[in-house]
Design an enzyme around this catalytic site. Structure first.
Site, PDB file in Angstrom:
ATOM      1  N   GLY A 114       0.768  -1.240   0.000  1.00 15.70           N
ATOM      2  CA  GLY A 114       0.000   0.000   0.000  1.00 15.70           C
ATOM      3  C   GLY A 114       0.798   1.287   0.000  1.00 15.70           C
ATOM      4  O   GLY A 114       0.376   2.280  -0.574  1.00 15.70           O
ATOM      5  N   GLU A 160       3.995   4.171   6.056  1.00  8.83           N
ATOM      6  CA  GLU A 160       2.759   3.382   5.922  1.00  8.83           C
ATOM      7  C   GLU A 160       1.688   4.196   5.195  1.00  8.83           C
ATOM      8  O   GLU A 160       1.629   5.417   5.328  1.00  8.83           O
ATOM      9  CB  GLU A 160       2.308   2.971   7.340  1.00  8.83           C
ATOM     10  CG  GLU A 160       0.980   2.267   7.433  1.00  8.83           C
ATOM     11  CD  GLU A 160       0.944   0.890   6.803  1.00  8.83           C
ATOM     12  OE1 GLU A 160       1.420   0.757   5.660  1.00  8.83           O
ATOM     13  OE2 GLU A 160       0.401  -0.045   7.412  1.00  8.83           O
ATOM     14  N   ASP A 161       0.853   3.523   4.437  1.00 13.20           N
ATOM     15  CA  ASP A 161      -0.220   4.221   3.726  1.00 13.20           C
ATOM     16  C   ASP A 161      -1.284   4.745   4.674  1.00 13.20           C
ATOM     17  O   ASP A 161      -1.663   5.906   4.633  1.00 13.20           O
ATOM     18  CB  ASP A 161      -0.860   3.285   2.666  1.00 13.20           C
ATOM     19  CG  ASP A 161      -1.221   1.908   3.213  1.00 13.20           C
ATOM     20  OD1 ASP A 161      -1.088   1.672   4.432  1.00 13.20           O
ATOM     21  OD2 ASP A 161      -1.628   1.043   2.414  1.00 13.20           O
ATOM     22  N   ASP A 163      -5.242   2.384  10.645  1.00 15.32           N
ATOM     23  CA  ASP A 163      -6.668   2.180  10.920  1.00 15.32           C
ATOM     24  C   ASP A 163      -6.793   1.814  12.410  1.00 15.32           C
ATOM     25  O   ASP A 163      -6.812   2.693  13.263  1.00 15.32           O
ATOM     26  CB  ASP A 163      -7.143   1.072   9.967  1.00 15.32           C
ATOM     27  CG  ASP A 163      -8.623   0.748  10.054  1.00 15.32           C
ATOM     28  OD1 ASP A 163      -9.300   1.247  10.957  1.00 15.32           O
ATOM     29  OD2 ASP A 163      -9.117  -0.027   9.219  1.00 15.32           O
ATOM     30  N   LYS A 215      -7.084   7.015  10.703  1.00 13.89           N
ATOM     31  CA  LYS A 215      -8.506   6.961  11.079  1.00 13.89           C
ATOM     32  C   LYS A 215      -8.598   7.027  12.602  1.00 13.89           C
ATOM     33  O   LYS A 215      -8.601   5.971  13.265  1.00 13.89           O
ATOM     34  CB  LYS A 215      -9.129   5.649  10.581  1.00 13.89           C
ATOM     35  CG  LYS A 215      -9.168   5.498   9.062  1.00 13.89           C
ATOM     36  CD  LYS A 215      -9.843   4.175   8.701  1.00 13.89           C
ATOM     37  CE  LYS A 215      -9.863   3.919   7.227  1.00 13.89           C
ATOM     38  NZ  LYS A 215     -10.344   2.559   6.903  1.00 13.89           N
ATOM     39  N   PHE A 220     -14.031   2.806   4.408  1.00 16.03           N
ATOM     40  CA  PHE A 220     -13.076   2.073   3.578  1.00 16.03           C
ATOM     41  C   PHE A 220     -12.728   2.932   2.366  1.00 16.03           C
ATOM     42  O   PHE A 220     -13.614   3.451   1.682  1.00 16.03           O
ATOM     43  CB  PHE A 220     -13.665   0.732   3.134  1.00 16.03           C
ATOM     44  CG  PHE A 220     -12.657  -0.125   2.433  1.00 16.03           C
ATOM     45  CD1 PHE A 220     -11.689  -0.809   3.154  1.00 16.03           C
ATOM     46  CD2 PHE A 220     -12.650  -0.231   1.042  1.00 16.03           C
ATOM     47  CE1 PHE A 220     -10.733  -1.568   2.512  1.00 16.03           C
ATOM     48  CE2 PHE A 220     -11.702  -0.996   0.398  1.00 16.03           C
ATOM     49  CZ  PHE A 220     -10.739  -1.674   1.136  1.00 16.03           C
ATOM     50  N   ASP A 258      -5.824  -0.516  -2.007  1.00 14.34           N
ATOM     51  CA  ASP A 258      -6.591  -1.358  -2.936  1.00 14.34           C
ATOM     52  C   ASP A 258      -7.876  -1.878  -2.324  1.00 14.34           C
ATOM     53  O   ASP A 258      -8.047  -1.904  -1.107  1.00 14.34           O
ATOM     54  CB  ASP A 258      -5.756  -2.575  -3.341  1.00 14.34           C
ATOM     55  CG  ASP A 258      -5.631  -3.583  -2.200  1.00 14.34           C
ATOM     56  OD1 ASP A 258      -5.267  -3.167  -1.074  1.00 14.34           O
ATOM     57  OD2 ASP A 258      -5.921  -4.771  -2.411  1.00 14.34           O
ATOM     58  N   ARG A 261      -5.395   0.668  -6.696  1.00 17.40           N
ATOM     59  CA  ARG A 261      -4.203   1.311  -6.119  1.00 17.40           C
ATOM     60  C   ARG A 261      -3.662   2.453  -6.964  1.00 17.40           C
ATOM     61  O   ARG A 261      -2.986   3.343  -6.463  1.00 17.40           O
ATOM     62  CB  ARG A 261      -3.048   0.298  -6.017  1.00 17.40           C
ATOM     63  CG  ARG A 261      -3.231  -0.805  -5.021  1.00 17.40           C
ATOM     64  CD  ARG A 261      -1.901  -1.537  -4.857  1.00 17.40           C
ATOM     65  NE  ARG A 261      -2.062  -2.859  -4.290  1.00 17.40           N
ATOM     66  CZ  ARG A 261      -2.194  -3.114  -2.987  1.00 17.40           C
ATOM     67  NH1 ARG A 261      -2.187  -2.130  -2.126  1.00 17.40           N
ATOM     68  NH2 ARG A 261      -2.337  -4.343  -2.562  1.00 17.40           N
TER      69      ARG A 261
HETATM   70  P1  5GP Z   1      -4.529  -1.515  10.890  1.00 16.38           P
HETATM   71  O1  5GP Z   1      -3.643  -2.604  11.401  1.00 16.38           O
HETATM   72  O2  5GP Z   1      -4.046  -0.129  11.298  1.00 16.38           O
HETATM   73  O3  5GP Z   1      -5.974  -1.737  11.283  1.00 16.38           O
HETATM   74  O4  5GP Z   1      -4.545  -1.592   9.332  1.00 16.38           O
HETATM   75  C1  5GP Z   1      -3.495  -1.197   8.560  1.00 16.38           C
HETATM   76  C2  5GP Z   1      -3.565  -1.754   7.174  1.00 16.38           C
HETATM   77  O5  5GP Z   1      -4.892  -2.090   6.793  1.00 16.38           O
HETATM   78  C3  5GP Z   1      -3.097  -0.736   6.161  1.00 16.38           C
HETATM   79  O6  5GP Z   1      -1.758  -0.892   5.887  1.00 16.38           O
HETATM   80  C4  5GP Z   1      -3.935  -1.048   4.949  1.00 16.38           C
HETATM   81  O7  5GP Z   1      -3.268  -1.992   4.161  1.00 16.38           O
HETATM   82  C5  5GP Z   1      -5.181  -1.676   5.495  1.00 16.38           C
HETATM   83  N1  5GP Z   1      -6.299  -0.718   5.550  1.00 16.38           N
HETATM   84  C6  5GP Z   1      -6.796  -0.065   6.615  1.00 16.38           C
HETATM   85  N2  5GP Z   1      -7.807   0.729   6.280  1.00 16.38           N
HETATM   86  C7  5GP Z   1      -7.952   0.582   4.949  1.00 16.38           C
HETATM   87  C8  5GP Z   1      -8.831   1.188   3.983  1.00 16.38           C
HETATM   88  O8  5GP Z   1      -9.710   2.010   4.257  1.00 16.38           O
HETATM   89  N3  5GP Z   1      -8.642   0.803   2.692  1.00 16.38           N
HETATM   90  C9  5GP Z   1      -7.692  -0.103   2.304  1.00 16.38           C
HETATM   91  N4  5GP Z   1      -7.612  -0.369   1.031  1.00 16.38           N
HETATM   92  N5  5GP Z   1      -6.858  -0.677   3.181  1.00 16.38           N
HETATM   93  C10 5GP Z   1      -6.983  -0.326   4.479  1.00 16.38           C
END
Ligand code: 5GP
Length: 177
Positions: free
Chosen positions: A48, A102-103, A106, A134, A155, A162, A168
């Site tokens: 990402g 990191e992209d 969440d 977020k 989302f 993606d 992407r």
């Molecule tokens: P976390 O561990 O912080 O919950 O999630 C991180 C990863 O989840 C990110 O690197 C990403 O790949 C994916 N992710 C979280 N939210 C989204 C979203 O809204 N869209 C997409 N495509 N991926 C997300």
């Protein structure tokens, strides 16, 4: 800008390319200022973060190493609590300043794991750069030193992110309808 369809779902334009690029520039200025005289290791989380990393790192003016690692924590549009191992880290992390690129953060579970791993490897300083955050979904308490912008817990796709492998390539961010 128009709605897009990615596989079976519709997404609406959410954050423009201009706004994203302005945020990248601000992050790069902050990193360049903080890292003056240091040689950080940028740890880019694939897949990402590849577009964010590409935009950000071309604006970094301090000497640095860049490495790419893989983790997988998501399938489709829902999070899973299991985070896979860090794949592809060849660089020595001990006694280095590491900036995770990191992209999106969440729940924070993914990056929290990465931070713990880097600390175990005795990195001297671990910083986090994330394009999107977020706050309403965040379940951890680490600090995001370099943050592009806060977004709601919807989302999103585009700018490297993606839906099931697609979407992407868009230079701006779209939100699920
Ligand atoms: P976390 O561990 O912080 O919950 O999630 C991180 C990863 O989840 C990110 O690197 C990403 O790949 C994916 N992710 C979280 N939210 C989204 C979203 O809204 N869209 C997409 N495509 N991926 C997300």
């Amino acid at each position: 800008m128009k709605k897009i369809k990615v596989k079976d779902k519709e997404f609406i334009p959410f954050v423009s390319e201009h706004k994203i690029q302005r945020a990248v520039k601000q992050i790069s200025q902050q990193v360049n200022q903080d890292m003056a005289g240091k040689v950080p290791l940028f740890l880019v989380i694939l897949n990402g973060a590849f577009i964010f990393a590409s935009d950000l790192l071309r604006k970094i003016t301090v000497d640095c190493d860049i490495t790419f690692v893989k983790l997988a924590s998501y399938e489709g549009t829902s999070t899973t609590s299991t985070v896979k191992e860090l794949i592809g880290l060849g660089e020595v992390v001990k006694d280095r300043t590491v900036i995770i690129v990191e992209d999106i953060v969440d729940t924070g579970i993914t990056i929290d794991h990465v931070i713990q791993m880097l600390k175990k490897m005795e990195a001297s300083d671990v910083k986090v750069a994330a394009m999107f955050f977020k706050p309403d979904a965040f379940q951890r308490d680490f600090h995001i030193h370099y943050k592009g912008m806060d977004i709601p817990p919807d989302f999103v796709v585009g700018y490297g992110l993606d839906y099931d492998g697609f979407g992407r390539n868009h230079p701006c961010l779209f939100r699920l309808v």
